[in-house]
Write an enzyme that holds these catalytic residues in place. Structure first.
Site, PDB file in Angstrom:
ATOM      1  N   GLY A  37      52.170  44.452  48.785  1.00  0.00           N
ATOM      2  CA  GLY A  37      51.103  43.831  49.571  1.00  0.00           C
ATOM      3  C   GLY A  37      49.833  43.840  48.748  1.00  0.00           C
ATOM      4  O   GLY A  37      49.467  44.869  48.164  1.00  0.00           O
ATOM      5  N   ASN A 179      43.071  33.382  39.866  1.00  0.00           N
ATOM      6  CA  ASN A 179      43.793  33.074  38.633  1.00  0.00           C
ATOM      7  C   ASN A 179      43.493  31.630  38.264  1.00  0.00           C
ATOM      8  O   ASN A 179      42.837  30.903  39.008  1.00  0.00           O
ATOM      9  CB  ASN A 179      45.293  33.379  38.755  1.00  0.00           C
ATOM     10  CG  ASN A 179      46.024  32.479  39.741  1.00  0.00           C
ATOM     11  OD1 ASN A 179      45.619  31.344  40.011  1.00  0.00           O
ATOM     12  ND2 ASN A 179      47.125  32.979  40.288  1.00  0.00           N
ATOM     13  N   THR A 215      41.229  34.994  35.950  1.00  0.00           N
ATOM     14  CA  THR A 215      42.199  35.725  35.136  1.00  0.00           C
ATOM     15  C   THR A 215      43.167  34.731  34.506  1.00  0.00           C
ATOM     16  O   THR A 215      43.620  33.785  35.162  1.00  0.00           O
ATOM     17  CB  THR A 215      42.972  36.746  35.984  1.00  0.00           C
ATOM     18  OG1 THR A 215      43.641  36.077  37.066  1.00  0.00           O
ATOM     19  CG2 THR A 215      42.008  37.780  36.565  1.00  0.00           C
ATOM     20  N   GLU A 219      46.057  35.804  28.183  1.00  0.00           N
ATOM     21  CA  GLU A 219      44.882  35.335  27.440  1.00  0.00           C
ATOM     22  C   GLU A 219      43.591  36.024  27.876  1.00  0.00           C
ATOM     23  O   GLU A 219      42.523  35.708  27.350  1.00  0.00           O
ATOM     24  CB  GLU A 219      44.746  33.822  27.598  1.00  0.00           C
ATOM     25  CG  GLU A 219      45.913  33.045  27.009  1.00  0.00           C
ATOM     26  CD  GLU A 219      45.750  31.547  27.165  1.00  0.00           C
ATOM     27  OE1 GLU A 219      44.643  31.093  27.480  1.00  0.00           O
ATOM     28  OE2 GLU A 219      46.753  30.828  26.984  1.00  0.00           O
ATOM     29  N   ASP A 247      46.569  42.264  41.029  1.00  0.00           N
ATOM     30  CA  ASP A 247      46.053  43.246  41.988  1.00  0.00           C
ATOM     31  C   ASP A 247      45.509  44.474  41.274  1.00  0.00           C
ATOM     32  O   ASP A 247      44.487  45.048  41.668  1.00  0.00           O
ATOM     33  CB  ASP A 247      47.153  43.657  42.965  1.00  0.00           C
ATOM     34  CG  ASP A 247      47.606  42.508  43.837  1.00  0.00           C
ATOM     35  OD1 ASP A 247      46.788  41.602  44.096  1.00  0.00           O
ATOM     36  OD2 ASP A 247      48.776  42.519  44.267  1.00  0.00           O
ATOM     37  N   LYS A 280      55.903  47.947  33.368  1.00  0.00           N
ATOM     38  CA  LYS A 280      56.889  48.592  34.227  1.00  0.00           C
ATOM     39  C   LYS A 280      57.239  47.631  35.365  1.00  0.00           C
ATOM     40  O   LYS A 280      56.414  46.803  35.759  1.00  0.00           O
ATOM     41  CB  LYS A 280      56.325  49.892  34.821  1.00  0.00           C
ATOM     42  CG  LYS A 280      55.963  50.957  33.803  1.00  0.00           C
ATOM     43  CD  LYS A 280      55.363  52.168  34.506  1.00  0.00           C
ATOM     44  CE  LYS A 280      54.904  53.223  33.513  1.00  0.00           C
ATOM     45  NZ  LYS A 280      54.266  54.385  34.190  1.00  0.00           N
TER      46      LYS A 280
END
Length: 300
Positions: A37, A179, A215, A219, A247, A280
């Site tokens: 979430g 983004n 974001t 890059e 996040d 990860k």
């Protein structure tokens, strides 16, 4: 204090060699569950960055709720503002391919019950940072932005997932984080001036008097304030899983600003944390600790 008002999910994650085309079935390699979430991810990231964090949200009275809240409890996030409701805990159904790319279907569930009435538990004050996303009702996001302004608290709005109806409220947030795809879509709706993305970012910042942060994945990050323009690099990595990287960036950005870092330094730290989160699998399990980010920035 960082106050996160947002979604709490349980992520249901399958790994595949490649993402399926429409109508196609592919074999999966593995399956697991993990807390997620966008709201919860960002709250945990801020806590792991060293900030004091309060979470406002909702979960169901079901078997998924305890696991969805597990990492937040371990991270010492204050959960008194999380309600239990009759609707099922929110879920995110995630496919991750061998290159770390993903597709996600979110079923909001209890997150749809996070209404303006829940904001009394947020109780923002001057000096607090309010962190918001678009996985809860739009009316709640707008009410929270208004309440924070009245309390002289600082607001950060992460525009994910994209919502057409949210375009008109972006100028209410002190910091907007999008983004590149989200920013380009909002730019069209807001009719921002300029051919390239930096020019449109400057147009947004100058028109609204706010800071826009975009974001760019591997890059790095771009940011425009009404007066300045910044760039921050991402770390050079080979991603395992990009779920939760944005996040992580938002949570670390909020923590950096709360600790008094200059915007340029907060961006650099948040970008490094977002990169490390790609090393990860999963969202919350992959969020790095502050000492890991320190080591990466120091070249260790």
């Amino acid at each position: 204090m960082i106050i996160v008002i947002g979604s709490i999910n349980l992520d249901l994650i399958a790994t595949v060699e490649r993402l399926p085309d429409p109508g196609e079935t592919v074999a999966g390699d593995a399956f697991k569950t993990a807390p997620g979430g966008k709201g919860a991810n960002q709250a945990l990231a801020a806590a792991r960055a060293g900030a004091q964090v309060r979470m406002i949200g909702a979960v169901g009275k079901d078997a998924f709720a305890a696991e969805a809240l597990g990492c937040l409890r371990e991270g010492k996030v204050e959960l008194s503002g999380v309600e239990e409701v009759e609707t099922a805990t929110g879920t995110a159904h995630i496919l991750v391919d061998s290159h770390g790319e993903n597709v996600i279907v979110v079923v909001p569930g209890a997150n749809g019950a996070v209404m303006p009435g829940n904001l009394a538990k947020a109780n923002p004050k001057q000096g607090d940072i309010l962190l918001l996303q678009h996985e809860i009702p739009q009316a709640t996001v707008e009410a929270a932005l208004d309440a924070a302004r009245a309390a002289a608290a600082t607001t950060i709005l992460n525009t994910a997932p994209f919502r057409t109806e949210a375009a008109s409220c972006l100028g209410k947030a002190d910091y907007v984080v999008a983004n590149e795809t989200e920013f380009d879509l909002y730019g069209e709706l807001l009719q921002l001036r300029g051919r390239d993305r930096p020019a449109r970012m400057k147009s947004f910042a100058e028109t609204t008097g706010r800071t826009i942060i975009v974001t760019l994945g591997g890059e790095g990050v771009l940011a425009a304030t009404p007066e300045d323009f910044f760039e921050a690099p991402a770390l050079k990595i080979t991603p395992v899983d990009t779920v939760g990287a944005g996040d992580t960036f938002c949570g670390y950005l909020a923590a950096g600003l709360a600790s008094g870092l200059r915007l340029e330094d907060a961006l650099r730290r948040a970008a490094a944390a977002g990169s490390l989160a790609c090393l990860k699998p999963g969202a919350q399990p992959a969020i790095p600790l502050a000492e890991e980010v320190d080591a990466a920035l120091a070249g260790g």
